[in-house]
Write an enzyme that holds these catalytic residues in place. Structure first.
Site, PDB file in Angstrom:
ATOM      1  N   GLY A 266      57.824 -21.846  -5.262  1.00  0.00           N
ATOM      2  CA  GLY A 266      56.607 -22.326  -4.642  1.00  0.00           C
ATOM      3  C   GLY A 266      55.688 -22.958  -5.657  1.00  0.00           C
ATOM      4  N   GLU A 301      48.397 -18.892  -8.285  1.00  0.00           N
ATOM      5  CA  GLU A 301      48.636 -19.410  -9.640  1.00  0.00           C
ATOM      6  C   GLU A 301      47.376 -19.361 -10.489  1.00  0.00           C
ATOM      7  OE1 GLU A 301      51.696 -19.603 -10.181  1.00  0.00           O
ATOM      8  OE2 GLU A 301      52.225 -19.565  -8.059  1.00  0.00           O
TER       9      GLU A 301
END
Length: 871
Positions: A266, A301
């Site tokens: 991802g 992230e």
């Protein structure tokens, strides 16, 4: 010989011996062919002068090795993906020049040529241990160092790395990009992105007053589809939350986000240069669930910049801590910024994944025992991400959000720029909350498995006379231990604090029926039976819900009266999170063979149109398809599938035109359509007459429809070729490969099979599309002939292909669709017996697929019993 592996013992020995100071990395990306020039100059100390060690490198060839001014023979010192380093000095300078290989399977430095414009792009992907595919390095997270990158590239390219650009030097039709040295960091977090990408720029004002440069980049042929403003908006909100929550400003110089093609994951938290899958750039109308997932991924992230990057795990056994924390805190950030439904989404997407994974024979403690790199490569699973996140959420509820975040902030400040362990984090959390966490860690982090909570309810004259919550170990663990000879999984009957709530029928302001919360009590549970004294004397509700608010990690069941109400009136339940808990309980009962799958299908079709959570809708429709494919009894399946298709089309036609729910309903109808009238409706949609008012049949919708019609024998090569001509993009090329694999001929299936297993010229993305198309069959007998070849080729493909490509085949082509034509459990067991102890990671993947077959057969048997009773 070690091959490409590295054991934890080897890593610990090397970490005790070496201290790495710096790397100077020089990459030349201008040459033709399958390789590029890589030069790594490494400065490091050895604490035992005279000792030997090694540096890691995966490359077709090594040109030069120089250690402390002495030339070493590459043919002698380079073997088995290691460069041997003999007779080290106290202070060492090493130079390794190699021809490194370009990748087209997503590991190392991936190169991609866009068919839309003929231009070439590349990006790196280094986790777990693939920086060694690009430059020689000590590939383990606890040997941090400073890095300085120099990259020579075509003049038309731009190059990005972890740090800002220091200088760009023209060299004819080439340019060399030099980057500022990085702070100390782990090898797997370094990154390079290069090519003629299109870029958007913005800034974020950090809490310390700095203006942090932000950029978003993508290849130009996809630029029209990128919502850069939306990406920047989520990014800025994330930074604001994390800086305040952790009490630390963003620790790096810039923040770039590159959306890249043919990505295996991802996203990846490279310091200052995050790479994300281009699947998050939507060239057709996305569902809201897809948009929500993109936002969560961006926040995930970002969280890593502090937790994982600034402070990094010492070894991969704490991979869960990186990923669980980022997954948990990304939802916390969403819930505290602009997304009040974040925890409902977490339940539908993450926690359901965790519960499924935790009941597989491969389940493991959250703190996993990672012996080597082979172990960690298959450990990016629902335990590492989702169960850990669920448990961290539970811990925060127990110690309080303020204490939890205070402890996290102290941990980050204390271990900044270094490596740390779970024990280091727990120590700071204990100081912040004043509670010991040793027992909590043992029961929740160091034991595998999940328990089941079942209410025991007694009512007299409409009043609760007794409510006891019973905690039990699911029988699946004993069954797996018996059938497979595995050590039994025996999770503790763990303590937890949770809420129990009653829901009763009423109406809203518009006169619509509602099931609303009428009362709620908080209670502590532990052991086998936990009385809920605060519930005694309360009016018996229409529906009783254990774990209201979803703070405890457990499987749930409803009492019989509540189950009846839930199946009939679930759409009337007002609270989306409560609905999600009930949906999860119903689905888990189907998977356990307690509730007939047909009953679940009826519940979904009766209530899904009233569901407000986009990710909940996505999960329900996915589970509906899974139930109709594997769990409904075979004799019931054709009628159930046809009825479901009818109902979904009806719901889509009556939904608000152009709405998200309409889109999701139609997408699932497309997958389920089989009858001639349904296929006619799909074909008409391609000709501009969609059967659903307001539906936009855009590029991806067209491919979904074309592939569905191919899989049912309505379309063939001519229609695929025509659609490819309409969509001459890389994604169109991948989808065309999947459509060709979906054709209902033995020749098409054989060609797809060979390509997926043996064609080393196809990309990772094309392979995934081919596998998906192969599994689209109206006649499952087409696949029976591939059962024997599957088991015959497994170990060979595992040893010869990249781990990603091999995993795609092992998981994606396991012949679950043949479970009614072949004794698949026996065939799997025979293969497992001959495999023995070889390839434990491969064995784990096959065991997981076997478990899916066992569940499907049990669910079919339960559904058949229900059919017999009703008949």
């Amino acid at each position: 010989m070690p091959g490409k592996n590295l054991t934890r013992d080897e890593a610990e020995a090397r970490a005790a011996l070496l201290r790495v100071e710096s790397y100077d990395i020089d990459l030349d990306l201008t040459g033709a062919g399958d390789s590029f020039r890589s030069v790594a100059e490494v400065v490091f100390d050895c604490l035992e002068p005279g000792a030997d060690s090694f540096i890691d490198l995966i490359a077709p060839s090594v040109v030069r090795v120089e250690l402390n001014g002495r030339e070493l023979d590459p043919a002698t010192v380079f073997q088995d993906c290691r460069v041997q380093l003999p007779n080290l000095q106290a202070h060492n300078h090493l130079l390794v020049e190699a021809a490194a290989a370009w990748s087209h399977t997503g590991e190392g430095l991936h190169r991609f040529t866009d068919p839309a414009d003929g231009r070439t792009y590349c990006y790196s992907q280094f986790e777990v241990a693939d920086a060694r595919r690009v430059f020689a390095n000590f590939e383990q997270p606890d040997l941090k160092a400073r890095f300085r990158f120099r990259v020579t590239a075509p003049a038309a390219w731009t190059v990005w790395s972890n740090q800002p650009v220091a200088a760009v030097s023209p060299r004819g039709d080439q340019r060399q990009w030099q980057f500022e040295p990085t702070p100390v960091m782990s090898t797997y977090l370094t990154a390079v992105v290069a090519g003629p990408y299109q870029t958007w720029q913005d800034t974020f004002q950090s809490a310390d007053g700095r203006q942090i440069p932000l950029s978003v980049l993508i290849r130009p042929s996809m630029a029209a589809h990128l919502e850069a403003a939306a990406v920047f908006d989520v990014t800025k909100r994330g930074f604001e939350f994390y800086e305040a929550a952790f009490g630390l400003p963003y620790p790096y110089a810039k923040y770039d986000q590159a959306f890249v093609p043919e990505y295996n994951a991802g996203a990846m938290e490279n310091i200052g240069l995050v790479t994300l899958t281009e699947a998050y750039v939507f060239r057709s109308q996305p569902t809201q669930a897809q948009l929500d997932r993109r936002a969560i991924t961006i926040l995930h992230e970002q969280a890593h910049m502090w937790f994982g990057d600034l402070v990094t795990m010492r070894w991969w056994n704490d991979l869960w801590l990186n990923e669980s924390f980022a997954e948990f805190v990304s939802h916390l950030a969403a819930a505290n910024t602009s997304w009040p439904g974040a925890w409902t989404t977490f339940l539908a997407a993450e926690k359901s994944w965790a519960l499924n994974q935790d009941q597989l024979p491969s389940t493991h403690p959250i703190v996993a025992h990672i012996r080597d790199l082979a172990d960690v490569e298959v450990n990016f699973d629902g335990i590492t991400y989702a169960k850990g996140a669920s448990v961290l959420r539970q811990l925060m509820a127990w110690v309080g959000q303020e204490n939890f975040l205070s402890g996290v902030g102290a941990y980050l400040r204390k271990h900044a720029w270094g490596n740390a362990t779970l024990a280091d984090l727990l120590a700071e959390l204990e100081r912040a909350c004043g509670r010991g966490l040793t027992d909590w860690s043992k029961q929740w982090l160091e034991e595998a498995g999940v328990t089941l909570l079942r209410p025991g309810l007694q009512v007299a004259d409409g009043v609760i006379t007794d409510l006891t919550i019973y905690q039990e170990r699911p029988p699946i663990y004993a069954q797996q231990a018996h059938d497979l000879g595995l050590p039994p999984v025996e999770p503790s009957l763990r303590p937890a604090r949770l809420a129990v709530a009653g829901y009763d029928l009423g109406t809203d302001d518009q006169g619509r029926d509602l099931l609303s919360r009428s009362w709620s009590v908080t209670t502590d549970i532990a052991g086998v039976a936990s009385p809920v004294s605060a519930a005694r004397g309360r009016p018996a509700p229409a529906l009783l819900l254990v774990n209201d608010g979803d703070l405890a990690y457990a499987k749930l069941r409803l009492d019989p009266a509540s189950l009846t109400v839930a199946v009939a009136r679930l759409g009337d339940l007002a609270d989306p999170l409560a609905r999600g808990l009930v949906w999860g309980s119903l689905w888990d009962a189907v998977r356990d063979g307690e509730t007939p799958a047909s009953r679940y299908v009826e519940a979904v079709l009766g209530a899904v149109a009233r569901e407000s959570g986009p990710t909940t809708v996505q999960t329900l429709l996915s589970q509906l398809h899974l139930a109709l494919t594997y769990y409904v009894a075979p004799r019931r399946r054709p009628a159930a599938r046809a009825a479901a298709a009818d109902r979904l089309l009806e719901l889509a036609q009556t939904a608000a035109p152009g709405s998200d729910i309409q889109l999701q309903l139609f997408k699932t109808f497309t997958v389920l359509a089989r009858r001639p009238a349904d296929l006619d409706a799909l074909a008409a949609a391609l000709d501009g007459a969609p059967p659903v008012p307001g539906l936009v049949v855009d590029t991806d919708r067209r491919w979904e429809i074309v592939t569905a019609l191919v899989a049912q024998g309505r379309f063939g090569p001519d229609q695929i070729a025509a659609e490819s001509k309409r969509d001459p993009t890389s994604r169109g090329r991948e989808l065309a490969a999947g459509a060709r694999a979906a054709r209902l001929t033995p020749e098409a299936k054989s060609a797809a099979w060979i390509a997926a297993w043996t064609d080393e010229t196809i990309t990772n993305a094309t392979q995934r599309s081919i596998i998906a198309g192969f599994n689209l069959v109206a006649d499952r007998s087409l696949l029976v002939g591939f059962v024997e070849p599957y088991f015959a080729q497994l170990e060979t493909v595992w040893l010869r292909r990249s781990r990603e490509m091999a995993t795609n085949v092992v998981q994606g082509l396991y012949p679950t669709l043949c479970l009614e034509q072949v004794d698949l459990v026996a065939a799997t067991d025979a293969w497992l017996d001959q495999l023995g102890a070889r390839q434990p990671a491969l064995r784990r993947l096959v065991l997981e697929s076997r478990a899916g077959v066992v569940r499907a057969l049990a669910a079919q048997a339960a559904d058949a019993r229900d059919e017999a009773v009703k008949s």
